[in-house]
Motif scaffolding. Sequence first.
Motif: not given
Length: 473
Positions: A273-297
């Motif tokens: 569902h698009p909203e579940t994807v949105r949940a992951v995308e906004r979390t991934a962006l925040l993790l990057q802002e916190l200094g973590h290395e994030v990559r899609e697999v």
Amino acid sequence: MGNELHELSAAAQVAGLRARDFSARELTAHYLERIAKYDEGLGAFVSVSADLAMAEAAAIDESWGDGALRGLPLGIKDLFPTAGVRTTFGSAALADTVPETDGWATGLLRRAGAVLVGKTNTPEFGSTCYTPNDVTAQPSVTPYDVTRYASGSSGGAATAVAAGLLPVAHASDGAGSIRTPAATCHLVGVKPSLGLITPAVPAGSFFPTSIEGPIARTVEDAALLLDVMAQPWPGDLHGWRPDRQFIEAIKRPPRPLKIAVWTETGLDGITQHPETVRAVERTALLLQELGHEVREVQIPARWDDSVRSAMRTHFGYLVNLVVETIVPADRAHLLTPYTQFLNGVGAGLSGADVLTAQSSMVRFAGAFLSAFADVDIALTPVTSAPPVPIGHFEADGIEAVIDRMLEWSVHTPWANLTGQPAVALPSHLDPDGLPYGVQLVGRPRHDLELLALAAQLEGAALWDDVHPPCWSQ
């Protein structure tokens, strides 16, 4: 202050009790009043032990002690024995069962001073990701939309915490049963690593998948319960202890972590569902802002026919084992149709069938474990879609229930098979007010690191503290 007590976090309630800002009796009475007012429409509880709870609270007020949870009201999932308090296992066939002893973790919680206010709702023997049974009048619903399931099998626990009927709740997770209810109710749910918490009864398999854990409104509240529950029985084959307390671990941000992200379901024909994807995308962006290395697999393994068949065999075997062990033959007719279906599946299995299924699940799990060779954390959705309407899983008949459950909760079972720690965190509410969550999975026995990351995300405002309508009524 009485009308606002449930607005305090569990940790703040413990602190208030210790400072004697309010009594255990006052706090317990507050929650019992809310249960009496709201539970009929929510289906959170199987049993409410009001007299016992007030007696326990009075005893605590009269003889103060140092228990970590002393005076904190708590609900115990109705799959787990509680001495002197009815435990039905979600089954009409066992509706009058009153155990003489507590389960292991249940006993730890009660000895830490928790006040037992009742047993939270669960499906029969915990076999579904929603909570219908023949003991209660209705299944647990999410208080954000009472026409939709709160998931399961810890649905009652999540409903109670989200609605302000409990400050925090004991739960368990065999294929997502903590994480999916947490996601449907905008809560934090923690499935620990295998062995951190000893099961209430010996596992029915050398390939155990279920473990107890907390459902809470905050990471700190979850850590509060974990620190009490993470005391394995010395004879636990898989038992281990962390090197420090969770409450201490969450106070410091984790090191920079390598985080893999996927939103694929791994199930042909089922998309996110698009909203579940949105949940992951906004979390991934925040993790990057916190200094973590994030990559899609890509998802490490797919749910092919052999794995789905193996899971059906596994659940049939476990339900048959429970029925043969604890259900009197003259009461078997009281089992729900779905339990009777699974029991029939299990009764027709050979030992070779069970071992073959477990081998298939081990291969599937191994693909996910191997993905952590150079990754610290996996980030995924919790469910493939929002909370579903009542009746959704049964819409195509009993035999299709297991497939419809997998389609919705497809992201969670693999972490049970690998024994890894996993946490569900809230993300956001959609325009219709429905909650969405994300799942973080850590390396085996890296539970402290996982909780520290969850606390970091909470501190960075991943989610808002948005409550359902009944919260302030």
